[in-house]
Design an enzyme around this catalytic site. Structure first.
Site, PDB file in Angstrom:
ATOM      1  N   CYS A   1      21.186  41.970 -54.343  1.00 55.15           N
ATOM      2  CA  CYS A   1      20.463  43.225 -54.623  1.00 55.15           C
ATOM      3  C   CYS A   1      19.129  42.991 -55.335  1.00 55.15           C
ATOM      4  O   CYS A   1      18.196  43.787 -55.176  1.00 55.15           O
ATOM      5  CB  CYS A   1      21.326  44.188 -55.415  1.00 55.15           C
TER       6      CYS A   1
ATOM      7  N   HIS B   1      17.526  48.596 -59.897  1.00 52.85           N
ATOM      8  CA  HIS B   1      16.882  47.395 -60.420  1.00 52.85           C
ATOM      9  C   HIS B   1      15.365  47.592 -60.374  1.00 52.85           C
ATOM     10  O   HIS B   1      14.830  48.204 -59.434  1.00 52.85           O
ATOM     11  CB  HIS B   1      17.213  46.175 -59.552  1.00 52.85           C
TER      12      HIS B   1
HETATM   13  C1  2RA Z   1      23.647  41.776 -60.331  1.00 50.76           C
HETATM   14  N1  2RA Z   1      22.560  41.033 -58.338  1.00 50.76           N
HETATM   15  O1  2RA Z   1      22.797  42.656 -60.496  1.00 50.76           O
HETATM   16  C2  2RA Z   1      23.791  41.092 -59.043  1.00 50.76           C
HETATM   17  C3  2RA Z   1      24.895  41.719 -58.271  1.00 50.76           C
HETATM   18  N2  2RA Z   1      24.873  41.518 -56.895  1.00 50.76           N
HETATM   19  O2  2RA Z   1      24.436  41.429 -61.197  1.00 50.76           O
END
Ligand code: 2RA
Length: 350
Positions: A129, A254
């Site tokens: 991600c 994110h």
């Molecule tokens: C996280 N990218 O954010 C990792 C999970 N896929 O922990």
């Protein structure tokens, strides 16, 4: 005949977003089969407005399935994606199990959709991600200017660590909320938050420079994924990438701050235009009116949002930018659904 889809891991945090996405995107599927661990078998979940009973993961659930999506831990994918492929399904896997396998394409449809057809193992991987929250925009800039380096800092949401991450952050916030004595003495937040859950330090009222597991020379697995996956998706085996991955007290979405270097001189306005024209990217960039993407405004949406686009003061071949992407949608379920749709189009074309 419309192809048959199996959703493995239908009851997890990403699985439930997947059911929402399958219910709202243009329908390209015939039967949709929902699959999970035996513990969740028998549950009824709603997809496309219909109740569907969850089946326990077993080899037979893949009979007559054309595409099988996996949103499960690495070890479950490692064992079961090949089983689905053996039974004739194309497995689209969102775990880390196959991403760097040279015989498994790593696909982001806006960037390298054509690679989905080259799948000798019958498996296609979905990127991590954090990589996914920036790569659609960087792919567009690469097409315009030729990318040769990335310095990345991530600001990652708790839900990247699954439902346990979400629950831990919410519990910690409950513990510190309203206590106006906290935050000006070392250790007071740590003493107040209780369980750390999947995080190595308190996440409420804090930022934590760590995601994933410890790898060689002090790098985290998450930082290496950003480097290695970006190289593979963009087809740039020598791309210079340095990432520092940081967890922040956000539930979902994110964010990343990126310093990107190119083969040619760049221009911020032209970069804004190239990004605005790219499918899956939205430019939100007017700092004079406080107009830039933030996780609180982006969560629940599909695109990669980009703002704070500046040409580096000291290097005319570099851009600095700030990106946000919903880590459960484009960062996971949506990209998996898009890859599956690319494969579904092969079936409907015949
Ligand atoms: C996280 N990218 O954010 C990792 C999970 N896929 O922990």
């Amino acid at each position: 005949r419309l192809p048959t889809l199996a959703v493995v891991g239908a009851t997890g945090a990403v699985g439930s977003v997947m059911l929402d996405i399958l219910s709202t995107r243009e329908n390209v599927w015939g039967e949709i089969r929902l699959v999970a661990s035996p513990r969740s078998a028998g549950k009824r979940l709603t997809v496309r407005g219909e109740q569907v009973e969850v089946q326990a993961l077993a080899p037979e659930v893949f009979d007559d399935v054309d595409v099988a999506m996996f949103d499960v831990p690495d070890e479950v994918s490692k064992e079961w994606a090949p089983v689905a492929a053996e039974r004739g399904a194309v497995a689209v896997d969102n775990s880390g199990a196959f991403r760097m396998d040279p015989e498994v394409p790593l696909v982001v449809p806006e960037v390298n959709a054509e690679q989905a057809a080259n799948r000798p193992r019958g498996i296609i991987s979905n990127p991590n991600c954090t990589t996914l929250s920036m790569i659609v925009a960087l792919g567009a800039l690469h097409r315009a200017y030729g990318l040769n380096g990335l310095v990345v800092a991530s600001y990652q949401a708790a839900s990247g660590a699954g439902q346990e991450g979400i629950d831990t952050l919410r519990n910690q916030i409950d513990k510190v909320a309203g206590d106006r004595t906290l935050g000006d003495r070392a250790g007071d937040v740590r003493a107040a938050v209780g369980e750390l859950g999947p995080f190595p330090a308190p996440l409420a009222m804090n930022v934590v420079p760590w995601a994933g597991s410890l790898k060689e020379d002090g790098w985290s697995s998450e930082e290496l994924k950003v480097r290695n996956e970006s190289r593979k998706i963009l087809g740039l085996a020598d791309l210079k990438v340095s990432a520092t991955c940081v967890r922040v007290p956000v539930i979902t979405t994110h964010a990343l701050s990126v310093h990107a270097s190119f083969d040619r001189d760049v221009d911020a306005d032209a970069a804004r235009e190239a990004l605005a024209a790219a499918p899956g990217v939205v430019v939100q960039d007017d700092p004079a009116t406080a107009d830039f993407p933030t996780p609180a405004d982006v969560v629940g949406t599909d695109p990669t949002w980009v703002g704070r686009i500046r040409r580096s003061i000291d290097d005319p071949t570099s851009l600095d930018l700030f990106l946000c992407g919903d880590n459960l949608r484009k960062g996971a379920a949506l990209n998996t659904a898009q890859i599956a749709e690319v494969v579904a189009a092969e079936f409907t074309r015949g």
